[in-house]
Design an enzyme around this catalytic site. Structure first.
Site, mmCIF file in Angstrom:
data_model
loop_
_atom_site.group_PDB
_atom_site.id
_atom_site.type_symbol
_atom_site.label_atom_id
_atom_site.label_comp_id
_atom_site.label_asym_id
_atom_site.label_seq_id
_atom_site.Cartn_x
_atom_site.Cartn_y
_atom_site.Cartn_z
ATOM 1 N N HIS A 1 0.810 -1.219 0.000
ATOM 2 C CA HIS A 1 0.000 0.000 0.000
ATOM 3 C C HIS A 1 0.853 1.285 0.000
ATOM 4 C CE1 HIS A 1 -3.606 -2.396 0.909
ATOM 5 N NE2 HIS A 1 -2.903 -3.010 1.813
HETATM 6 O O1 RIB Z 1 -4.330 -0.040 5.215
HETATM 7 C C1 RIB Z 1 -2.983 -0.072 4.861
HETATM 8 C C2 RIB Z 1 -2.192 0.860 5.714
HETATM 9 O O2 RIB Z 1 -2.273 0.444 7.075
HETATM 10 C C3 RIB Z 1 -0.693 0.849 5.377
HETATM 11 O O3 RIB Z 1 -0.148 2.111 5.641
HETATM 12 C C4 RIB Z 1 -0.131 -0.173 6.318
HETATM 13 O O4 RIB Z 1 1.248 0.083 6.635
HETATM 14 C C5 RIB Z 1 -0.979 0.065 7.542
HETATM 15 O O5 RIB Z 1 -0.417 1.139 8.255
#
Ligand code: RIB
Ligand code: CA
Length: 309
Positions: free
Chosen positions: A241
């Protein structure tokens, strides 16, 4: 001209990959600093990971500053079930004598922004709960003149990962997110709509792990750990992500987005942390939040493999 960026993160496996990607793109990005926030793991753990990671990546000159140890209002909830007890799976980063900044991250970031010459701006790149960014905007509003935009990983026009409508970074601190999304600065929301499509396969993780370069091997091991977590069982891709924020800054043309108003559900009901994206927006009116809705995911994946190889 290199883009000046400041990364706010909760490393975290995908945070660590995103920072690694940024460090591999220093011909285009100048990383002014890294601040940490409790999220995937406790503040102590994510800060230790950031401190060691900068040394391991050879960017020890980048200051690491410790930020908020929990949300503005809510009870801290961590994501150890995805990122492991340390926050970076089973990976052991080498020891280093690098020191974390002595002042709070919000003070360190405000001071760094205020030190910029008139007209010079920085892109803030939050990859965790938005607690530090909300505090910065509320305690030091004058530094906004040095913020070009906020390119954040968080939210979703449709869906969620902690709940059907809550994405972790926003769900963890909804009040902070509401402050940021309505602050009036240009925002790029790299939400699950695009980040869920941007990942690496088991095969790619394995091939990275077998390389000679220790940084590449680390990325392979981190991504492989993802596949052990319940979240990625049976899935083809492990979504990285946070790396989408860095990718957008370098290749915005691989993404399609829409300007719209975004507000955050700050209730404690079923839609806690939902980023309510208003698609009705009047085309003539600028709302300031670009919600990314489509991505050339194959290009992103090839770019990552090229840069992380
Ligand atoms: O939903 C994904 C996010 O939540 C990313 O930033 C992951 O590192 C968690 O922090
Ligand atoms: Ca994160």
């Amino acid at each position: 001209m290199k883009q000046k960026i400041w990364i706010d993160c909760d490393p975290g496996i995908d945070d660590a990959v995103a920072i690694t990607l940024a460090s591999a793109c220093q011909d285009q990005l100048e990383i002014l600093g890294i601040s940490t926030v409790a999220g995937n793991q406790t503040l102590e753990r994510v800060t230790e990971n950031a401190r060691k990671l900068t040394s391991f990546l050879g960017i020890s000159q980048v200051p690491v500053a410790k930020g908020a140890n929990g949300p503005l209002v809510r009870i801290p909830k961590f994501a150890g079930y995805v990122h492991g007890k340390t926050g970076i799976g089973n990976y052991c980063l080498p020891e280093t004598d690098k020191q974390v900044e002595k002042d709070h991250a919000v003070v360190v970031l405000a001071r760094r922004l205020a030190s910029l010459p008139p007209g010079e701006k920085v892109t803030l790149v939050p990859m965790g709960p938005l607690t530090n960014i909300a505090l910065l905007l509320r305690v030091f509003p004058e530094v906004a003149e040095h913020i070009d935009k906020i390119c954040l990983m968080g939210g979703a026009a449709v869906g969620g990962n902690v709940t059907p409508t809550g994405e972790f970074n926003i769900w963890a601190d909804p009040e902070a997110a509401q402050i940021v999304f309505t602050c009036g600065l240009p925002i790029v929301m790299c939400g699950l709509d695009v980040t869920n499509l941007c990942g690496l396969t088991r095969e790619q993780a394995r091939s990275l792990k077998e390389r000679v370069n220790p940084v590449t091997r680390m990325v392979g091991e981190l991504v492989e750990f993802y596949f052990q977590s319940p979240v990625y069982q049976g899935r083809e891709l492990a979504a990285i992500h946070d790396a989408v924020t860095i990718t957008y800054l370098l290749h915005p043309d691989w993404f399609t987005g829409r300007d719209m108003r975004v507000e955050v559900d700050c209730s404690e009901e079923r839609n806690r942390g939902m980023t309510v994206c208003d698609f009705r927006g009047d085309p003539g009116e600028k709302h300031g939040v670009t919600v990314l809705l489509e991505v050339k995911a194959e290009q992103v994946r090839e770019f990552w493999m090229e840069k992380l190889w």
